[in-house]
Design an enzyme around this catalytic site. Structure first.
Site, PDB file in Angstrom:
ATOM      1  N   GLY A 190     -54.593 -51.144  23.193  1.00 20.54           N
ATOM      2  CA  GLY A 190     -53.218 -50.723  22.913  1.00 20.54           C
ATOM      3  C   GLY A 190     -52.701 -51.356  21.642  1.00 20.54           C
ATOM      4  CD  GLU A 212     -62.034 -52.597  21.542  1.00 19.38           C
ATOM      5  OE1 GLU A 212     -61.834 -51.924  20.522  1.00 19.38           O
ATOM      6  OE2 GLU A 212     -63.080 -53.238  21.730  1.00 19.38           O
ATOM      7  CB  CYS A 246     -57.139 -46.714  17.651  1.00 24.93           C
ATOM      8  SG  CYS A 246     -58.789 -46.397  18.266  1.00 24.93           S
ATOM      9  CD  GLU A 335     -52.131 -47.887  14.538  1.00 19.89           C
ATOM     10  OE1 GLU A 335     -51.745 -48.943  15.071  1.00 19.89           O
ATOM     11  OE2 GLU A 335     -52.999 -47.165  15.054  1.00 19.89           O
TER      12      GLU A 335
HETATM   13  P1  NAD Z   1     -49.035 -50.040  24.282  1.00 17.03           P
HETATM   14  O1  NAD Z   1     -49.439 -51.379  23.850  1.00 17.03           O
HETATM   15  O2  NAD Z   1     -47.597 -49.670  24.210  1.00 17.03           O
HETATM   16  O3  NAD Z   1     -49.491 -49.734  25.779  1.00 17.03           O
HETATM   17  C1  NAD Z   1     -50.782 -49.991  26.253  1.00 17.03           C
HETATM   18  C2  NAD Z   1     -50.708 -50.471  27.678  1.00 17.03           C
HETATM   19  O4  NAD Z   1     -49.928 -51.658  27.757  1.00 17.03           O
HETATM   20  C3  NAD Z   1     -50.061 -49.460  28.632  1.00 17.03           C
HETATM   21  O5  NAD Z   1     -50.876 -49.374  29.791  1.00 17.03           O
HETATM   22  C4  NAD Z   1     -48.706 -50.041  28.914  1.00 17.03           C
HETATM   23  O6  NAD Z   1     -48.252 -49.758  30.215  1.00 17.03           O
HETATM   24  C5  NAD Z   1     -48.900 -51.523  28.739  1.00 17.03           C
HETATM   25  N1  NAD Z   1     -47.694 -52.214  28.232  1.00 17.03           N
HETATM   26  C6  NAD Z   1     -46.791 -51.723  27.360  1.00 17.03           C
HETATM   27  N2  NAD Z   1     -45.834 -52.662  27.092  1.00 17.03           N
HETATM   28  C7  NAD Z   1     -46.148 -53.755  27.825  1.00 17.03           C
HETATM   29  C8  NAD Z   1     -45.565 -55.052  27.987  1.00 17.03           C
HETATM   30  N3  NAD Z   1     -44.447 -55.401  27.340  1.00 17.03           N
HETATM   31  N4  NAD Z   1     -46.157 -55.922  28.824  1.00 17.03           N
HETATM   32  C9  NAD Z   1     -47.293 -55.595  29.480  1.00 17.03           C
HETATM   33  N5  NAD Z   1     -47.893 -54.383  29.363  1.00 17.03           N
HETATM   34  C10 NAD Z   1     -47.338 -53.474  28.553  1.00 17.03           C
HETATM   35  O7  NAD Z   1     -49.942 -49.111  23.379  1.00 17.03           O
HETATM   36  P2  NAD Z   1     -49.869 -47.554  23.220  1.00 17.03           P
HETATM   37  O8  NAD Z   1     -48.598 -47.180  22.508  1.00 17.03           O
HETATM   38  O9  NAD Z   1     -50.128 -46.915  24.547  1.00 17.03           O
HETATM   39  O10 NAD Z   1     -51.128 -47.285  22.233  1.00 17.03           O
HETATM   40  C11 NAD Z   1     -50.996 -47.195  20.855  1.00 17.03           C
HETATM   41  C12 NAD Z   1     -51.643 -48.355  20.135  1.00 17.03           C
HETATM   42  O11 NAD Z   1     -52.918 -48.615  20.678  1.00 17.03           O
HETATM   43  C13 NAD Z   1     -51.887 -48.090  18.657  1.00 17.03           C
HETATM   44  O12 NAD Z   1     -51.556 -49.227  17.909  1.00 17.03           O
HETATM   45  C14 NAD Z   1     -53.382 -47.820  18.572  1.00 17.03           C
HETATM   46  O13 NAD Z   1     -53.951 -48.091  17.323  1.00 17.03           O
HETATM   47  C15 NAD Z   1     -53.895 -48.710  19.647  1.00 17.03           C
HETATM   48  N6  NAD Z   1     -55.162 -48.221  20.145  1.00 17.03           N
HETATM   49  C16 NAD Z   1     -56.280 -48.960  19.922  1.00 17.03           C
HETATM   50  C17 NAD Z   1     -57.515 -48.481  20.355  1.00 17.03           C
HETATM   51  C18 NAD Z   1     -58.788 -49.237  20.129  1.00 17.03           C
HETATM   52  O14 NAD Z   1     -59.794 -48.860  20.711  1.00 17.03           O
HETATM   53  N7  NAD Z   1     -58.806 -50.296  19.329  1.00 17.03           N
HETATM   54  C19 NAD Z   1     -57.586 -47.266  21.026  1.00 17.03           C
HETATM   55  C20 NAD Z   1     -56.415 -46.563  21.247  1.00 17.03           C
HETATM   56  C21 NAD Z   1     -55.212 -47.049  20.815  1.00 17.03           C
END
Ligand code: NAD
Length: 458
Positions: A190, A212, A246, A335
């Site tokens: 994330g 990741e 990503c 990003e």
């Molecule tokens: P996010 O961090 O908002 O959410 C990811 C997960 O974290 C979700 O399951 C969510 O419920 C949880 N979450 C959200 N806020 C939280 C908090 N305050 N405390 C605990 N858990 C929490 O990410 P997103 O918006 O779903 O994804 C987008 C980002 O992820 C982009 O920056 C992208 O580049 C990155 N990404 C990376 C990869 C990789 O493989 N490196 C793959 C996909 C996405």
């Protein structure tokens, strides 16, 4: 989800860790095979959910979600036995007679937290690696892709017992509660912002993590590149999933003297790949929600738009859009994660490398060039998670390569053998014979013993 229910589900898995049904590699393979079969059986349901959440066509869903996941499962079924074997290593003569080896052991109970952009693949692939290594798991898919999260839960219940793998549905609150529990490993995909929270919480229990994350992945095109092919591959990698990838090229950084030609070819490719009216193209994905859609609209400044720029609020779609940009622009600060592609140009490659290195270390980097010297310069002097030469994003689809970021774009990696190693603790063992007992190390250590020790340890 109710917090008591969450805690009891986690406890249920925890209690099973000591018995661990996946200790034997044969059981892991059985489960992987069942998972493969169930994904095939549920393919239509998974496709429907991906269409509802992201408007992904079934072809794009197979290529980027289901197919990649099945491929990882096939790879692990093939290699699980070999990876699970004890690895013998040499023993120094000073320890004679003994043998030494590394013993692959599962961590125990792992927590997998996933995002919404590839909601199926980014939940199931890490799970596949974790199971191959013999772990039990708790998975927390994203609340922002609810249809896929529900199908994932159904798939998990069909494949695993509740005390082997369980799914926790919910968002920030549920995730926070999970992060307060004592897991043996945390695998998080994330944003960098939440990655920090995960790492902080994991430190409370000294839990190892793989993060990741994301970043601003540059795509360099120099004056020696095959412009036509570069444009085709950039359009593929950037506008797949409407830019919500990503490893998508975040911006193009090209040599000034090929900029116009490159823009012309990219425009041509957008039309060829997505038609002249992408907003009505049923195969063109949408932004995940209104918030993400509105984030993108901020970047659509009229005087910067070179191509595209139209959008539809009802369908949450934005045309593949090209911007003429500079590093001072808002679009170049973070990003993008959407179908907007800024183009910035450079006079010489050394300056470009300096400029790229002023940003945080990106998850990916792409260089389009026919000059070996320029390719090597970029690969050696820029830090990034992984990437491609004369290609975009395809490094994630090679199971023989680990996939992960560096520093702000991530910690650790997975996929294939690297994925198995990520979810494995290798116990280092010296197995000593009782037949002979060399006396040198025991006190009292006089001159002769000291001489012998010095002979061995130098
Ligand atoms: P996010 O961090 O908002 O959410 C990811 C997960 O974290 C979700 O399951 C969510 O419920 C949880 N979450 C959200 N806020 C939280 C908090 N305050 N405390 C605990 N858990 C929490 O990410 P997103 O918006 O779903 O994804 C987008 C980002 O992820 C982009 O920056 C992208 O580049 C990155 N990404 C990376 C990869 C990789 O493989 N490196 C793959 C996909 C996405």
């Amino acid at each position: 989800m109710d917090s008591e229910l969450i805690l009891s589900k986690v406890e249920n898995v925890r209690k099973n860790v000591e018995i661990n049904p996946f200790k034997d590699y044969k059981k892991r393979i059985e489960k992987l095979k069942l998972l493969y079969t169930n994904i095939k059986l549920m393919e239509n349901e998974i496709n429907e959910a991906l269409y509802k959440d992201l408007n992904k066509s079934k072809e794009e869903s197979y290529m980027t979600e289901i197919g990649l996941t099945l491929n990882e499962i096939s790879y692990m079924i093939k290699h699980c036995k070999k990876f699970s074997k004890i690895k013998k290593v040499r023993t120094p003569l000073s320890q004679f007679p003994a043998k030494s080896y590394e013993m692959p052991c599962p961590y125990g109970m792992v927590l997998i937290i996933s995002p919404w952009n590839y909601p199926f693949m980014l939940t199931i692939e890490p799970l596949v690696d974790a199971i191959t290594a013999g772990n039990l798991a708790v998975i927390k898919p994203s609340e922002l892709s609810p249809n896929v999260s529900n199908v994932v839960q159904k798939l998990i219940m069909k494949t695993f017992k509740e005390n082997e793998v369980c799914t926790i549905l919910g968002g920030k609150e549920e995730c926070s509660l999970l992060l307060d529990q004592d897991f043996d490993y945390i695998f998080y995909t994330g944003s960098t912002r939440v990655g920090k929270i995960v790492m902080q919480k994991a430190s409370e229990h000294f839990t190892p993590v793989t993060l990741e994350l994301g970043g601003k992945s540059p795509c360099i095109v120099d004056e020696t590149a095959n412009i036509k092919l570069a444009a085709k591959r950039i359009v593929f990698g950037k506008f797949l999933n409407a830019g919500q990838t990503c490893v998508a090229p975040d911006y193009i950084y090209c040599s000034k003297n090929i900029k116009d030609e490159l823009i012309h070819e990219i425009e041509r490719q957008i039309v060829l790949q997505y038609s002249v009216t992408p907003l009505t193209n049923p195969s063109y994905p949408k932004l995940i929600n209104e918030k993400q859609f509105n984030n993108m609209l901020k970047f659509l400044e009229k005087d910067k738009i070179l191509f595209g720029g139209k959008y539809n609020k009802d369908s949450l779609k934005i045309e593949p859009t090209l911007l003429s940009s500079s590093f001072e622009d808002a679009v170049m600060q973070d990003e993008i994660f959407g179908p907007i592609l800024p183009i910035v140009s450079f006079d010489n490659l050394d300056e470009a490398i300096k400029q790229i290195n002023m940003y945080s270390k990106p998850l990916a980097l792409y260089i389009f060039s026919n000059s070996k010297q320029n390719q090597n310069k970029v690969l050696n002097r820029c830090d990034f998670g992984g990437g491609c030469v004369n290609e975009t994003i395809m490094h994630i689809a090679n199971g023989n390569l680990g996939f992960g970021g560096i520093k702000q774009s991530g910690i650790g990696a997975y996929h294939g053998k690297v994925g198995f190693e990520t979810f494995t603790h290798y116990k280092s063992i010296v197995d000593k014979s009782n037949l002979i007992d060399m006396p040198m190390r025991y006190q009292p250590i006089g001159k002769i013993k000291d001489f012998i020790i010095r002979m061995f340890l130098k």
